[in-house]
Design a protein around this motif. Structure first.
Motif, mmCIF file in Angstrom:
data_model
loop_
_atom_site.group_PDB
_atom_site.id
_atom_site.type_symbol
_atom_site.label_atom_id
_atom_site.label_comp_id
_atom_site.label_asym_id
_atom_site.label_seq_id
_atom_site.Cartn_x
_atom_site.Cartn_y
_atom_site.Cartn_z
ATOM 1 N N LYS A 34 1.972 -2.098 23.152
ATOM 2 C CA LYS A 34 1.560 -2.874 24.855
ATOM 3 C C LYS A 34 0.222 -3.074 23.747
ATOM 4 C CE LYS A 34 4.291 -1.191 28.256
ATOM 5 N NZ LYS A 34 4.447 -2.622 28.478
ATOM 6 N N GLU A 54 3.075 -7.205 26.434
ATOM 7 C CA GLU A 54 3.702 -6.870 25.168
ATOM 8 C C GLU A 54 3.227 -8.215 23.651
ATOM 9 O OE1 GLU A 54 6.003 -4.690 23.770
ATOM 10 O OE2 GLU A 54 5.754 -3.223 26.174
ATOM 11 N N ILE A 55 3.268 -7.369 22.912
ATOM 12 C CA ILE A 55 2.331 -7.952 21.647
ATOM 13 C C ILE A 55 3.503 -8.191 20.149
ATOM 14 C CG2 ILE A 55 1.370 -8.056 19.511
ATOM 15 C CD1 ILE A 55 -1.060 -6.235 20.955
ATOM 16 N N ASN A 56 3.741 -9.347 19.933
ATOM 17 C CA ASN A 56 5.013 -9.859 19.539
ATOM 18 C C ASN A 56 4.410 -10.565 18.106
ATOM 19 O OD1 ASN A 56 7.147 -9.324 20.257
ATOM 20 N ND2 ASN A 56 6.882 -10.681 22.343
ATOM 21 N N GLY A 57 4.006 -10.142 17.122
ATOM 22 C CA GLY A 57 3.571 -10.464 15.990
ATOM 23 C C GLY A 57 1.798 -10.016 16.064
ATOM 24 N N CYS A 103 -2.100 -11.261 20.770
ATOM 25 C CA CYS A 103 -1.458 -11.187 21.743
ATOM 26 C C CYS A 103 -1.355 -12.038 22.507
ATOM 27 C CB CYS A 103 -2.648 -9.960 23.116
ATOM 28 S SG CYS A 103 -1.632 -10.062 24.616
ATOM 29 N N SER A 104 -0.055 -12.873 23.037
ATOM 30 C CA SER A 104 0.127 -13.856 23.687
ATOM 31 C C SER A 104 -0.223 -14.809 24.702
ATOM 32 C CB SER A 104 1.690 -14.529 23.565
ATOM 33 O OG SER A 104 2.059 -13.285 24.459
#
Length: 219
Positions: free
Chosen positions: A2, A9-12, A15-16
């Motif tokens: 997070k 949620e961070i994917n990569g 943070c989007s």
């Protein structure tokens, strides 16, 4: 994982939602030095790219800042900081820059740097007064260009300092250094080729006339 700012949620690595960068590794010497270097040179925006734009499109950097746009290109303060760091590094190798010998401590280099910027600012302010730019706008112009050409001439000066034991030979590069700054200053304004030549010539005469007068008065 997070995000610590917005809890998304961070994917990569980013943070989007808020764009915070996530590295996901423990701090060690490599990450410490890398983060320090990156914070100074903003490698995510490319140090070399900003130098290239400064050399090929000097008007783009200056006008962008004059018109109120920030963050995309390096600020004049960042250019000045990088140029100052290059001078500190140069001072650790030799006590002169393009034949100008610096006596005393390292602060003398910054006095010379600031003196160059102020003299060029006064001369460009007086010369281009018809374009109605205030003193501080000319100050920004000269911080950009003096810093840019210090960065470019840094390796030349270091090589000369290490290989040539004659300050007069190094000093031959001082005039091209100032000529390039003055030409790049003129590129911030809409001028014909003839007017640009005249303005650059007059600006050079103003600069060197002032320098000779100061040397005569102080000598």
């Amino acid at each position: 994982m997070k995000c610590s700012v917005c809890l998304s949620e961070i994917n990569g690595k980013y943070c989007s939602k808020c764009g915070q960068y996530y590295k996901g590794e423990r701090i060690n010497l490599t990450t410490f030095l890398g983060d320090l270097f990156e914070s100074i040179f903003s490698l995510e925006k490319s140090f070399l790219r900003n130098i290239r734009i400064g050399l090929s499109q000097p008007k783009a950097l200056v006008l962008n800042y004059w018109n109120g746009f920030r963050k995309f290109y390096y600020s004049p303060g960042k250019f000045f900081t990088i140029a100052s760091l290059f001078l500190v590094l140069h001072y650790s190798i030799a006590n002169d820059f393009l034949g100008t010998v610096v006596t005393g401590d390292i602060s003398s280099q910054f006095i010379i740097l600031l003196s160059n910027i102020l003299l060029l600012t006064f001369s460009s302010f007086l010369l281009y007064i018809q374009f109605k730019k205030n003193f501080f706008e000319h100050l920004i112009l000269n911080i950009y260009n003096v810093s840019l050409w210090i960065i470019v001439f840094f390796p030349i000066s270091v090589i000369l300092s290490l290989t040539v034991n004659n300050n007069s030979i190094e000093g031959c590069f001082s005039t091209p250094f100032h000529i390039l700054i003055i030409i790049w200053n003129s590129k911030a304004f809409e001028l014909t080729k003839l007017k640009r030549f005249l303005f650059v010539t007059i600006n050079l005469l103003m600069l060197y006339g002032t320098l000779f007068f100061l040397v005569y008065m102080l000598g």
